[in-house]
Design a protein around this motif. Structure first.
Motif, short mmCIF file in Angstrom:
data_model
loop_
_atom_site.label_atom_id
_atom_site.label_comp_id
_atom_site.label_asym_id
_atom_site.label_seq_id
_atom_site.Cartn_x
_atom_site.Cartn_y
_atom_site.Cartn_z
N LEU A 112 0.82 -1.21 0.00
CA LEU A 112 0.00 0.00 0.00
C LEU A 112 0.86 1.26 0.00
O LEU A 112 0.54 2.25 -0.68
N ALA A 113 1.95 1.24 0.76
CA ALA A 113 2.85 2.40 0.75
C ALA A 113 3.41 2.63 -0.65
O ALA A 113 3.50 3.77 -1.11
N PHE A 114 3.76 1.55 -1.35
CA PHE A 114 4.27 1.68 -2.71
C PHE A 114 3.19 2.20 -3.65
O PHE A 114 3.45 3.09 -4.49
N VAL A 115 1.98 1.68 -3.53
CA VAL A 115 0.88 2.11 -4.41
C VAL A 115 0.68 3.62 -4.31
O VAL A 115 0.62 4.32 -5.33
N PHE A 116 0.58 4.12 -3.09
CA PHE A 116 0.29 5.54 -2.94
C PHE A 116 1.51 6.41 -3.22
O PHE A 116 1.37 7.55 -3.68
N ALA A 117 2.72 5.89 -3.00
CA ALA A 117 3.91 6.64 -3.37
C ALA A 117 3.99 6.79 -4.89
O ALA A 117 4.29 7.87 -5.41
N ALA A 118 3.72 5.71 -5.62
CA ALA A 118 3.72 5.77 -7.09
C ALA A 118 2.65 6.73 -7.59
O ALA A 118 2.89 7.57 -8.47
N ALA A 119 1.45 6.62 -7.00
CA ALA A 119 0.35 7.47 -7.44
C ALA A 119 0.62 8.94 -7.14
O ALA A 119 0.35 9.82 -7.97
N TRP A 120 1.20 9.21 -5.96
CA TRP A 120 1.43 10.61 -5.60
C TRP A 120 2.65 11.20 -6.29
O TRP A 120 2.77 12.41 -6.39
N THR A 121 3.53 10.36 -6.79
CA THR A 121 4.59 10.86 -7.67
C THR A 121 3.97 11.46 -8.92
O THR A 121 4.33 12.56 -9.37
N VAL A 122 3.00 10.74 -9.49
CA VAL A 122 2.31 11.23 -10.69
C VAL A 122 1.52 12.50 -10.35
O VAL A 122 1.54 13.48 -11.10
N THR A 123 0.84 12.50 -9.21
CA THR A 123 0.06 13.67 -8.81
C THR A 123 0.94 14.90 -8.66
O THR A 123 0.61 15.99 -9.15
N GLY A 124 2.08 14.75 -7.97
CA GLY A 124 2.99 15.88 -7.79
C GLY A 124 3.53 16.39 -9.11
O GLY A 124 3.67 17.60 -9.32
N ALA A 125 3.83 15.46 -10.03
CA ALA A 125 4.35 15.85 -11.34
C ALA A 125 3.31 16.60 -12.15
O ALA A 125 3.60 17.63 -12.77
N MET A 126 2.09 16.10 -12.18
CA MET A 126 1.04 16.73 -12.99
C MET A 126 0.62 18.08 -12.41
O MET A 126 0.30 19.02 -13.16
N ALA A 127 0.61 18.19 -11.09
CA ALA A 127 0.26 19.47 -10.48
C ALA A 127 1.23 20.57 -10.91
O ALA A 127 0.85 21.73 -11.09
N ALA A 128 2.50 20.19 -11.09
CA ALA A 128 3.51 21.18 -11.44
C ALA A 128 3.68 21.37 -12.94
O ALA A 128 4.01 22.47 -13.40
N HIS A 129 3.44 20.32 -13.74
CA HIS A 129 3.89 20.35 -15.14
C HIS A 129 2.83 20.00 -16.19
O HIS A 129 3.19 19.89 -17.36
N LEU A 130 1.58 19.83 -15.80
CA LEU A 130 0.60 19.37 -16.80
C LEU A 130 0.53 20.27 -18.03
O LEU A 130 0.58 19.77 -19.17
N PRO A 131 0.40 21.60 -17.90
CA PRO A 131 0.35 22.42 -19.12
C PRO A 131 1.59 22.27 -19.99
O PRO A 131 1.49 22.20 -21.22
N ARG A 132 2.76 22.20 -19.34
CA ARG A 132 4.01 22.06 -20.09
C ARG A 132 4.04 20.73 -20.86
O ARG A 132 4.47 20.68 -22.02
N ILE A 133 3.57 19.66 -20.23
CA ILE A 133 3.55 18.35 -20.90
C ILE A 133 2.58 18.37 -22.06
O ILE A 133 2.85 17.81 -23.14
N MET A 134 1.42 19.00 -21.86
CA MET A 134 0.42 19.06 -22.94
C MET A 134 0.97 19.84 -24.14
O MET A 134 0.75 19.45 -25.30
N GLU A 135 1.66 20.94 -23.89
CA GLU A 135 2.24 21.70 -25.00
C GLU A 135 3.33 20.90 -25.70
O GLU A 135 3.47 20.96 -26.92
N ALA A 136 4.11 20.14 -24.92
CA ALA A 136 5.13 19.29 -25.54
C ALA A 136 4.51 18.21 -26.42
O ALA A 136 5.12 17.75 -27.39
N ALA A 137 3.26 17.83 -26.11
CA ALA A 137 2.55 16.83 -26.90
C ALA A 137 1.89 17.43 -28.14
O ALA A 137 1.29 16.69 -28.94
N GLY A 138 1.97 18.76 -28.29
CA GLY A 138 1.42 19.40 -29.46
C GLY A 138 0.21 20.26 -29.22
O GLY A 138 -0.35 20.84 -30.16
N ALA A 139 -0.22 20.39 -27.96
CA ALA A 139 -1.37 21.24 -27.66
C ALA A 139 -0.96 22.71 -27.72
O ALA A 139 0.19 23.06 -27.46
N THR A 140 -1.91 23.56 -28.08
CA THR A 140 -1.67 24.99 -28.01
C THR A 140 -1.71 25.43 -26.56
O THR A 140 -2.17 24.69 -25.68
N THR A 141 -1.25 26.64 -26.29
CA THR A 141 -1.30 27.15 -24.92
C THR A 141 -2.73 27.18 -24.40
O THR A 141 -3.00 26.81 -23.25
#
Length: 388
Positions: A211-240
């Motif tokens: 369970l500790a691993f499950v939530f650590a893996a999930a919250w790694t993704v959460t922390g990353a997306m909270a900080a970088h989601l717009p940047r990742i979307m633009e890198a994928a070809g989305a407009t601003t």
């Protein structure tokens, strides 16, 4: 004092919204103006924020154990005072050391005042019946960024970042503290429980580690997306504009998924909803990778829905598997790696995005699928240990 669920859900939903808006979601709006006034890079602000998250992780087990003993009322009320002190000191900051101390105070507040503490308080009140109440407070607090970001931005424009910090501090004293003191029930015999307390022995067994691993893996993704989601979307070809719109969909997607969890998935064991939540990010990433940046909003909906359910699962899954005894302490132990992973994720993914661009979603998908695999190894009921 009444322990009827609805008033307590509304009370904790309100105070959780305040706590998240004035701490976790604060740097996104105020980091740049604070760094300009202090004459340093905004990286210093985010470094202090990461240190605060690590501190909150280290405090988690102790906070959970205290709630097991005396209930959530004194602990959550104390968190409001600490939040107010940290925000006030942040508003007075004129140097990096003072700013860092302010964030460490906020880290103590986060350790004692965010979801894990609220979940532990509900477990202390309702025991095995806490699942619906946990879902209820996450429904309300799911709007913390929706409320917090505009209010912080409005404060920045009208009264400046320092007075915005003071205003959030005042909100903790004038709103959060009275609600937690007046609405949460006191625990009978709390002083005796503290006096006679013996540190519980909780085995760090296979299920706890998984369970500790499950939530650590999930919250790694959460922390990353909270900080970088717009940047990742633009890198994928989305407009601003498409990237910003995708970010705006996260809150509604989380809340919609939590309503679905409360109305439909609640009839199943939390393992079912947690497994479902782990596949949404990979599905969204696959669609984005195959179709392109125009589907950024589709990715945001899938990711947001999964994240919304995972937030609930962090409280309900350990409760369903282990029961309410020592629930807060156990939750703190399980949650500590997740908070540390969440603290490290923004920097780690920033470096990966520089190298991989939008293909960094392969990493986030792999983490989600690894969590899913770990869940298949979790037993819904731990084996009964027979005496040797």
């Amino acid at each position: 004092m009444s322990t009827r669920p609805l008033p307590i859900i509304i009370a904790l939903g309100t105070t959780q919204t305040l706590a998240w808006a004035s701490s976790y979601y604060l740097p996104a709006i105020l980091a740049d103006p604070i760094s300009r006034d202090l004459g340093v890079s905004s990286n210093w602000i985010f470094a202090a924020f990461s240190a605060a998250l690590v501190l909150s992780a280290l405090l988690g087990p102790r906070v959970g154990r205290q709630i097991d003993l005396v209930g959530g009322r004194p602990v959550l009320s104390m968190s409001n005072v600490v939040f107010a002190a940290g925000l006030t000191l942040l508003g007075f900051s004129t140097s990096v050391p003072v700013m860092a101390i302010a964030w460490l105070l906020l880290g103590i507040g986060m350790g004692a005042g965010l979801y894990d503490a609220a979940f532990a308080a509900l477990g202390r009140i309702y025991g095995n019946e806490a699942r619906r109440s946990i879902t209820g407070i996450t429904l309300l607090a799911g709007f913390a960024s929706t409320v917090g970001w505009p209010l912080s931005a409005w404060g920045l424009e009208t009264i400046g970042w320092r007075n915005t910090c003071f205003a959030w501090a005042a909100a903790h004293i004038l709103i959060g503290l009275p609600i937690n003191l007046l609405m949460l029930p006191s625990v009978q015999g709390a002083k005796a429980a503290v006096a006679n307390a013996v540190k519980p022995h909780i085995a760090i067994d296979r299920t706890m580690i998984l369970l500790a691993f499950v939530f650590a893996a999930a919250w790694t993704v959460t922390g990353a997306m909270a900080a970088h989601l717009p940047r990742i979307m633009e890198a994928a070809g989305a407009t601003t504009a498409q990237a910003v719109f995708a970010g705006a969909l996260l809150g509604p997607a989380q809340v919609a998924a939590r309503i679905f969890e409360a109305s439909f998935l609640s009839r199943f064991h939390p393992l079912v909803s947690t497994k479902l939540a782990c596949v949404t990010n990979p599905i969204g990433a696959a669609i984005l990778g195959l179709v392109g940046g125009g589907t950024a909003s589709v990715f945001a909906i899938f990711y947001g829905a999964g994240n919304g359910i995972l937030t609930i699962a962090r409280g309900t899954l350990p409760l369903a598997i282990f029961g309410p005894q020592n629930y807060g302490y156990r939750l703190g132990i399980i949650g500590a790696p997740a908070r540390m992973a969440q603290a490290a994720a923004p920097l780690l993914f920033s470096l990966l995005i520089d190298i991989m661009g939008s293909r960094v979603l392969i990493v986030s998908s792999a983490l989600s699928l690894a969590a899913l695999l770990a869940l298949f190894l979790v037993r819904s009921h731990p084996p009964i240990k027979t005496p040797s």
